[in-house]
Design a protein around this motif. Structure first.
Motif, short mmCIF file in Angstrom:
data_model
loop_
_atom_site.label_atom_id
_atom_site.label_comp_id
_atom_site.label_asym_id
_atom_site.label_seq_id
_atom_site.Cartn_x
_atom_site.Cartn_y
_atom_site.Cartn_z
N SER A 147 0.95 -1.16 -0.10
CA SER A 147 -0.06 0.16 -0.07
C SER A 147 0.81 1.31 0.00
O SER A 147 1.97 1.30 0.39
N VAL A 148 0.20 2.59 -0.45
CA VAL A 148 0.80 3.68 -0.14
C VAL A 148 -0.36 4.40 0.25
O VAL A 148 -1.41 4.51 -0.47
N ARG A 149 0.02 5.46 1.31
CA ARG A 149 -1.02 5.98 1.84
C ARG A 149 -0.70 7.12 2.89
O ARG A 149 0.68 7.32 2.93
N LEU A 150 -1.65 8.11 2.90
CA LEU A 150 -1.09 9.25 3.92
C LEU A 150 -1.38 8.70 5.44
O LEU A 150 -2.61 7.95 5.50
N GLU A 151 -0.57 9.05 6.34
CA GLU A 151 -0.40 8.56 7.57
C GLU A 151 -2.04 9.42 8.49
O GLU A 151 -2.46 8.60 9.15
N ARG A 152 -2.16 10.43 7.73
CA ARG A 152 -3.53 11.27 8.65
C ARG A 152 -4.89 11.04 7.83
O ARG A 152 -5.84 11.66 7.87
N SER A 153 -4.72 10.23 6.82
CA SER A 153 -5.82 9.61 5.92
C SER A 153 -6.60 10.61 5.38
O SER A 153 -7.84 10.75 5.49
N GLY A 154 -5.94 11.74 4.61
CA GLY A 154 -6.49 12.80 4.06
C GLY A 154 -6.86 13.84 5.07
O GLY A 154 -7.62 14.82 4.49
N GLN A 155 -6.76 13.86 6.19
CA GLN A 155 -7.25 14.98 7.07
C GLN A 155 -6.18 16.17 7.00
O GLN A 155 -6.54 17.14 7.86
N SER A 156 -5.19 16.17 6.39
CA SER A 156 -4.09 17.14 6.37
C SER A 156 -4.43 18.01 5.24
O SER A 156 -3.80 19.09 5.23
N GLY A 157 -4.94 17.55 4.30
CA GLY A 157 -5.40 18.56 3.03
C GLY A 157 -4.36 18.38 1.95
O GLY A 157 -4.67 18.97 0.79
N VAL A 209 1.68 22.68 8.60
CA VAL A 209 0.87 21.60 8.24
C VAL A 209 1.73 20.53 7.72
O VAL A 209 2.52 20.61 6.59
N GLU A 210 1.65 19.15 8.03
CA GLU A 210 2.53 18.05 7.65
C GLU A 210 1.70 16.63 7.76
O GLU A 210 0.58 16.68 8.53
N ASP A 211 2.25 16.08 6.95
CA ASP A 211 1.71 14.58 6.97
C ASP A 211 2.66 13.73 6.48
O ASP A 211 3.95 14.05 6.20
N ASN A 212 2.68 12.19 6.72
CA ASN A 212 3.79 11.51 5.97
C ASN A 212 3.18 10.43 5.09
O ASN A 212 2.09 9.81 5.21
N LEU A 213 3.74 10.40 3.99
CA LEU A 213 3.24 9.46 2.75
C LEU A 213 4.06 8.17 3.14
O LEU A 213 5.27 7.90 3.19
N LEU A 214 3.38 7.12 3.51
CA LEU A 214 3.69 5.57 3.89
C LEU A 214 3.91 4.59 2.75
O LEU A 214 2.79 4.41 2.22
N PHE A 215 4.92 4.10 2.59
CA PHE A 215 5.06 3.07 1.51
C PHE A 215 5.29 1.74 2.31
O PHE A 215 6.35 1.55 2.92
N THR A 216 4.45 0.76 2.34
CA THR A 216 4.42 -0.61 3.07
C THR A 216 4.98 -1.38 2.01
O THR A 216 4.09 -1.87 0.90
#
Length: 431
Positions: A70-80, A124-131
């Motif tokens: 998967s590739v996803r944002l850690e905050r599930s789209g809540q960061s903008g 404003v920050e988020d992490n893009l997670l590559f699993t």
């Protein structure tokens, strides 16, 4: 025939071997992705206004193929943040991607930040997670700063009005001041979108304010758009308007700074800088400029056509960096009305050997007193008193008068150095 069959067998075996190598995938936890950056740092932006698109690459140099669970944002789209990975948008996740050995994926990132509760820019920050299929999780940090702002479309001022705001104001359609109306802008930062500006048929007063373009991002890593000319329209004062006053204010990176016709323009303690047209273009106007700087314009820094003009403690500095075909620091000539110019304690300089273009007729009245002028010394100097005539081979001349003229990064500080001959004589904008 035997040779031909043997050739095809060898070719087939080679192809099968190559396919086998390219299609092998590993779950070995030591095999990992590499990224062209570990942090995507985006420019400061206004809340609710979409950012530019940023990009980076994901490479597989591990020695074997890798599958991404998967590739996803850690905050599930809540960061903008919005992310596209190799053509697929995270909504909110992308699954089952493959990167063969030696291949790459391109990632695109945008953000539209939400409003916050602070008047100052907020992180404003988020992490893009590559699993990976192996269970290994790798991340790229995404960050920007969001700044609350009021967003205005077209504003029609039909009665006296004052704009005063601690929150920045972004103007999209423009501001129009009607006849018999007065607009006062004070203690405010106005950010104008491309094509927007202020049109005046009545009266405009700008006090202790900043007028500039609305782009907070960078054209290049070293060059923010705020240092690039032509970002917005500027101020237009139409014929027979009451006029325009800039007091302790700054106008920068416009097309034309101020264009005025048959009206009054007053600048006091103000700066007009970095315009893709003229700094101030005035036709048949009453012009009064004191303790101000007009600098770096593609056309003339100051154009006076048939005006009645007074300049005192003014710096006209023509160091526009983006064209060798730049205009003059000062241009004046008669027009329909009698032209007059009283210029005192004023510094006029630039790149060219002569940065003044002046024409007068028998009805014109002009004088220069205690000025430093970079121009050809006229045959008749009766209208010039205590003038320093600057030459290109002077030890201190041109940009050497000023604290900073950085053409490469387009950073300027037009305050005088103490070693400048203008400093001791208190010539130029000495505020």
């Amino acid at each position: 025939m035997i040779k031909r069959i043997f050739f095809f067998l060898i070719a087939a075996l080679t192809l099968l071997t190559a396919c086998s190598d390219n299609d092998s995938f590993t779950t070995d936890r030591s095999h990992r992705l590499t990224f062209t950056t570990d942090t995507v740092r985006m420019d400061t932006l206004f809340a609710t206004v979409p950012s530019a698109t940023y990009t980076f690459w994901v490479h597989n140099q591990s020695g074997d193929g890798l599958r991404l669970r998967s590739v996803r944002l850690e905050r599930s789209g809540q960061s903008g943040f919005r992310v596209n990975v190799d053509g697929s948008y995270l909504n909110p996740v992308v699954n089952n991607l493959e990167i063969r050995q030696g291949d790459s994926l391109r990632v695109f990132v945008e953000v539209t930040a939400f409003e916050n509760q602070s008047p100052d820019p907020q992180l404003v920050e988020d992490n893009l997670l590559f699993t990976l299929e192996s269970g290994v999780e790798q991340r790229v940090n995404l960050r920007t700063y969001s700044w609350n702002a009021e967003l205005w479309q077209t504003v029609d001022v039909t009665a006296d009005q004052t704009i005063e705001s601690a929150t920045p104001i972004v103007v999209y359609g423009g501001i129009n001041v009607a006849k018999d109306a007065m607009l006062t802008i004070k203690n405010t930062e106005l950010y104008f979108h491309d094509g927007a500006g202020i049109t005046v048929d009545g009266a405009l007063t700008v006090e202790n304010s900043l007028l500039r373009g609305d782009r907070l991002d960078h054209m290049f890593d070293y060059l923010p758009y705020d240092r690039v000319s032509g970002q917005w329209k500027g101020i237009t004062v139409n014929p027979h308007a009451v006029g325009c006053l800039l007091l302790d204010s700054e106008l920068r990176n416009a097309m034309d700074g101020i264009v005025a016709d048959t009206t009054t323009v007053v600048l006091s303690g103000s700066t007009v800088h970095n315009c893709k047209g003229s700094g101030l273009w005035a036709h048949d106007c009453v012009v009064d400029i004191q303790y101000s700087t007009l600098s770096n314009t593609l056309k003339d820094c100051l154009t006076l056509l048939g005006c009645q003009a007074t300049l005192d403690h003014v710096t006209l500095a023509q160091f526009y960096p983006l064209s060798a075909n730049r205009g003059f620091a000062l241009r004046f000539e008669p027009s329909e009305q009698v032209f007059s110019l009283t210029c005192s304690n004023t510094l006029v300089t630039g790149y060219a050997e002569d940065v003044i273009e002046g024409e007068v007729d028998e009805n014109s009245k002009y004088s220069f007193a205690n000025c430093l002028l970079r121009t050809v010394v006229p045959e008749d100097t009766q209208f010039f008193k205590d003038v320093i005539w600057e030459k290109k081979d002077d030890d201190i001349q041109g940009k050497k008068h000023f604290i900073l003229v950085d053409e490469d990064n387009m950073i300027y500080d037009f305050r005088l150095k103490e070693e400048s001959p203008a400093y001791e004589k208190k010539i130029g904008n000495i505020q």
